[in-house]
Structures are given as C-alpha cells and as structure tokens.
Scaffold this active site. Sequence first.
Site, PDB file in Angstrom:
ATOM      1  N   ARG A  60      -8.709   1.094  11.121  1.00 53.16           N
ATOM      2  CA  ARG A  60      -9.434   0.213  11.568  1.00 53.16           C
ATOM      3  C   ARG A  60      -8.907  -1.162  11.959  1.00 53.16           C
ATOM      4  O   ARG A  60      -8.070  -1.500  11.285  1.00 53.16           O
ATOM      5  CB  ARG A  60     -10.347  -0.287  10.305  1.00 53.16           C
ATOM      6  CG  ARG A  60     -11.551   0.910  10.078  1.00 53.16           C
ATOM      7  CD  ARG A  60     -12.477   0.649   8.771  1.00 53.16           C
ATOM      8  NE  ARG A  60     -13.367   1.927   8.498  1.00 53.16           N
ATOM      9  CZ  ARG A  60     -13.870   1.872   7.395  1.00 53.16           C
ATOM     10  NH1 ARG A  60     -13.953   0.865   6.580  1.00 53.16           N
ATOM     11  NH2 ARG A  60     -14.447   2.848   6.933  1.00 53.16           N
ATOM     12  N   ARG A  91      -7.320  -4.200   2.244  1.00 54.57           N
ATOM     13  CA  ARG A  91      -7.740  -4.224   3.457  1.00 54.57           C
ATOM     14  C   ARG A  91      -6.717  -4.004   4.503  1.00 54.57           C
ATOM     15  O   ARG A  91      -5.881  -4.886   5.010  1.00 54.57           O
ATOM     16  CB  ARG A  91      -8.605  -5.524   3.991  1.00 54.57           C
ATOM     17  CG  ARG A  91      -9.477  -5.443   5.061  1.00 54.57           C
ATOM     18  CD  ARG A  91     -10.034  -6.728   5.344  1.00 54.57           C
ATOM     19  NE  ARG A  91     -10.764  -7.313   4.066  1.00 54.57           N
ATOM     20  CZ  ARG A  91     -12.020  -6.720   3.870  1.00 54.57           C
ATOM     21  NH1 ARG A  91     -12.746  -6.197   4.656  1.00 54.57           N
ATOM     22  NH2 ARG A  91     -12.853  -7.154   2.901  1.00 54.57           N
ATOM     23  N   GLU A 104     -15.346  -3.467  -4.253  1.00 57.98           N
ATOM     24  CA  GLU A 104     -16.103  -2.085  -3.445  1.00 57.98           C
ATOM     25  C   GLU A 104     -14.945  -1.106  -3.452  1.00 57.98           C
ATOM     26  O   GLU A 104     -13.770  -1.381  -2.928  1.00 57.98           O
ATOM     27  CB  GLU A 104     -16.516  -2.399  -1.938  1.00 57.98           C
ATOM     28  CG  GLU A 104     -17.199  -0.977  -1.338  1.00 57.98           C
ATOM     29  CD  GLU A 104     -17.276  -1.136  -0.141  1.00 57.98           C
ATOM     30  OE1 GLU A 104     -17.495  -0.079   0.704  1.00 57.98           O
ATOM     31  OE2 GLU A 104     -17.457  -2.289   0.688  1.00 57.98           O
ATOM     32  N   SER A 146     -18.884   3.612  -0.624  1.00 58.43           N
ATOM     33  CA  SER A 146     -20.247   3.162  -0.124  1.00 58.43           C
ATOM     34  C   SER A 146     -21.011   4.688   0.148  1.00 58.43           C
ATOM     35  O   SER A 146     -20.448   5.312   0.911  1.00 58.43           O
ATOM     36  CB  SER A 146     -20.029   2.325   1.243  1.00 58.43           C
ATOM     37  OG  SER A 146     -21.306   1.814   1.396  1.00 58.43           O
ATOM     38  N   ARG A 187      -7.656   2.388  -2.607  1.00 56.10           N
ATOM     39  CA  ARG A 187      -8.226   1.500  -3.468  1.00 56.10           C
ATOM     40  C   ARG A 187      -8.317   1.882  -4.713  1.00 56.10           C
ATOM     41  O   ARG A 187      -8.497   1.183  -5.862  1.00 56.10           O
ATOM     42  CB  ARG A 187      -9.797   0.890  -2.948  1.00 56.10           C
ATOM     43  CG  ARG A 187      -9.763   0.136  -1.682  1.00 56.10           C
ATOM     44  CD  ARG A 187     -10.986  -0.581  -1.253  1.00 56.10           C
ATOM     45  NE  ARG A 187     -10.895  -1.156  -0.134  1.00 56.10           N
ATOM     46  CZ  ARG A 187     -11.718  -2.243   0.370  1.00 56.10           C
ATOM     47  NH1 ARG A 187     -13.172  -2.489  -0.569  1.00 56.10           N
ATOM     48  NH2 ARG A 187     -11.703  -2.943   1.146  1.00 56.10           N
TER      49      ARG A 187
END
Length: 431
Positions: free
Chosen positions: A264, A279, A351, A354, A393
């Site tokens: 990303r 991130r 988070e 999801s 994560r």
Amino acid sequence: MYDIKWIRENPEAFDHGRELRGLDALSATLLGLDDIRKAAIAKSQSAQERRNAAAKEIGQAMGRKDMARADELKAEVASLKASSATYETEEREAVMALQTALLEIPNIPDADVPRGRDEHDNVEIRRHGEPRSFPADSPAREHFEVGETLGLMDFEAAAKMSGARFVVLRGGLARLHRALGQFMLDLHTDQHGYQEIDPPLLVRDDAMVGTAQLPKFRDDQFRAGDELWLIPTGEVPLTNLVRDSIVDDKQLPMRLTALTNCFRAEAGSAGRDTRGMIRQHQFTKVEMVSITTPETSREEHERMTGCAEAVLQKLGLPYRVMLLCTGDMGFASVKTYDLEVWLPGQGKYREISSCSVCGDFQARRMDARYRPAGAKATRFVHTLNGSGVAVGRALVAVLENYQNQDGSVTVPEVLRPYMGGIEVLHPVRKD
C-alpha cells in the site's frame, strides 16, 4: 456498485443511505446521466432503424425503375451512416459517464450501523482479556524499542534499500513473524473450514475495480507496469476467483484464505505511525474471504469475526471488538467490525483486523452470481472479507505484550511448535 434501475425506483432510499455516510444526495444527478444515456441509445437505434428501412426502400425504388427516388434514398443512407458514427460515440460517452459515476459511489450502510462522523463514534461491542500491568519503574516499551533491543529489527538497513515504511527482521524475530502467519493459516484451514489459496500478487485493472480499490483509491495503490497492480490485500485475488461466473449454490458458502504479502502506498498518512511496523508499504496478512447467499451473509459475518477473534484468543492477546460507525466504515462495506488489540507500549487499542460484509456491492462489479436450487434466474452472491489477522501487527502485539524486563520476549505457547520449541527470544550478543 449500484444498479441504476434500483436507484431510479428507490431514489429516496439511495439518498438517505448517502446521507448516513455524510454525503450529499446524488440520485437526481445519476438519473440525469441515465436519461442522457437512454436518449443517446434511442437516437442511435432510431438512426439504425431508418437506415435499414431506407435500404429496403432503395431496392423497391430500383424495382420500380424509379432511379430518382433510389438516388434520394442513397443520399439519405449516406447521411445517416455519418450521423450514426456520431450517435454511437455519444452513446459510448454517455454509458461511460454513468458507469464512472456509479463506480465512485460507496456502499450504503446497514440499518443497525451506528451513525457517526469518524472513529470517535464507533461502538464497542465486547472486550476479551485483561491488559497486562507493568511496574512504574519499568514501563512497557513500544515494539520497535523491543525489537531494536533484541538486535533483530532493523529500520535503518531497510531505509537504505527501500526508503521509509519498510523493515528488515532478522533471526528469531523473522522466524516469529513467519510462525505467526503459519499458525493463523493452519488455524483457519484446520479448524475454521477455509480453503487455502496461493494467489497471484499482481492483478489487472478489472480485478481492482471488482473489489472497489479502483477507481476511487488509485493513489493508495502501487502500479506495476502498464497493466498490473501489486495487491493491497489478499481480498482482491480471493474475491475475484468468482468473477464473471455463476457459482453452483451447493458450493456456498465458499470460504477462502491466503497468506500474502500486501502493498500500500499509504497516501495521506504522512506523520502517522512514522516509527515502527504499524503502517508499512509492504506487510504480510492472512486474509479470509467468504462468498455466500444473501440470506446467510449476516450470519457469516458474525462467524468470520469469531474466526479472527480466535487468533487473538489463542495468542493470549487482549482485544476489543468495535462496530464501525457510518463515517468510519470502508467504501465497499455495509457493516464492519474492527478488532483492536491492546498495545501496552502505546497504552491503547489498535486495529489488527477488519471484518466486513459487502452485500452484492462487489458482486455487481464482478458480475458474480449463483443460481438458487430449482430457479431459472440467477442472483448476485454476497461477499465478505476480513483479516485473520495482519501478521505484522500481530508481531507488534506479541512483542509489546510478551516483553520482559531483561529485554527478552517470551514466545506465546501456541507458536512454540512453529519456533522449533524456542520459548524465549533473547537479545543478540554483539561481542
């Protein structure tokens, strides 16, 4: 993607759904584009019908030896031919304008999704596990401090090769990262009924459009040449496995999982999580995708969320489940649960997964259907996707929750078979 026929029949419901997301009414604009499309089609069809009729009349006129009338009709056909090319261009442009507008529209939230503007309006559903307490004289450190103390997490070497938002993991930490992914994959395939898939990491435009990464989020993606994109999530190739197909209803629900690298651009995230692994431009994730009937998709959503929770429970990581509000949910989702894991180094939940149900939103973009038993007509499938979970994560959470005062990290018991029996990662000696 929405069916313009449904919008025409339900303009108030459509605009209300947009209002829930904090967006302006759009039905009138879309219906105007549809009117232009219909007019262009009608004009093109009328010209073609007249050309066909005139061609017959030419033959009839010549049969009557009426050459003047035949010449007059030939001139009309030539004129219509030129006009038809213009009409066909107008039709293509009108169709494209409507299609582009429809592709830019987010999904409408379910009725039970809480209204809100951003993450502050999300609703906590439940919590699991108690956060670990640390002594005041030895507070919890953040994961990058733990990793650097181990001597096994190297951001400097990664930056020299690739720039910011990359990391090099070494030795036991690299193995722990790999162990997490393998553990998750085994759990979902052996106990949760998902079929393992090893998909391509490069996909074409239509695959990205099908799962709604394009055209809306083009700036968040990495282009690979003229025709391919690096996948931002395993959701893209897994969901597109049913693209342009009619699935046998006996195959549903279809449950798929994959462990993949993801990429990303993180556009718009400047200044956010600049240190550490939260991130990254490249990261590893275990993805879960379900293809279901409309009648079972909500039940499947709860099941999928439970599968993601099982990962955190077996790792012994405290977490909470959040129901996202209308202003924070994803573009393609009608309802989303986020799992947020406790990070003692940061002193907050972050988070890690999801899980979303998308209804037939992606299926319409992919033309993915099924035929109910005994029915002649097909229906669009419903699609769901969820992280099961983000491996990087999870590594962050393990480092922060299992850190020890001497700089070592205890390996969660469930991961030890994947670590060759190693129970503790100790700092690497530099002598």
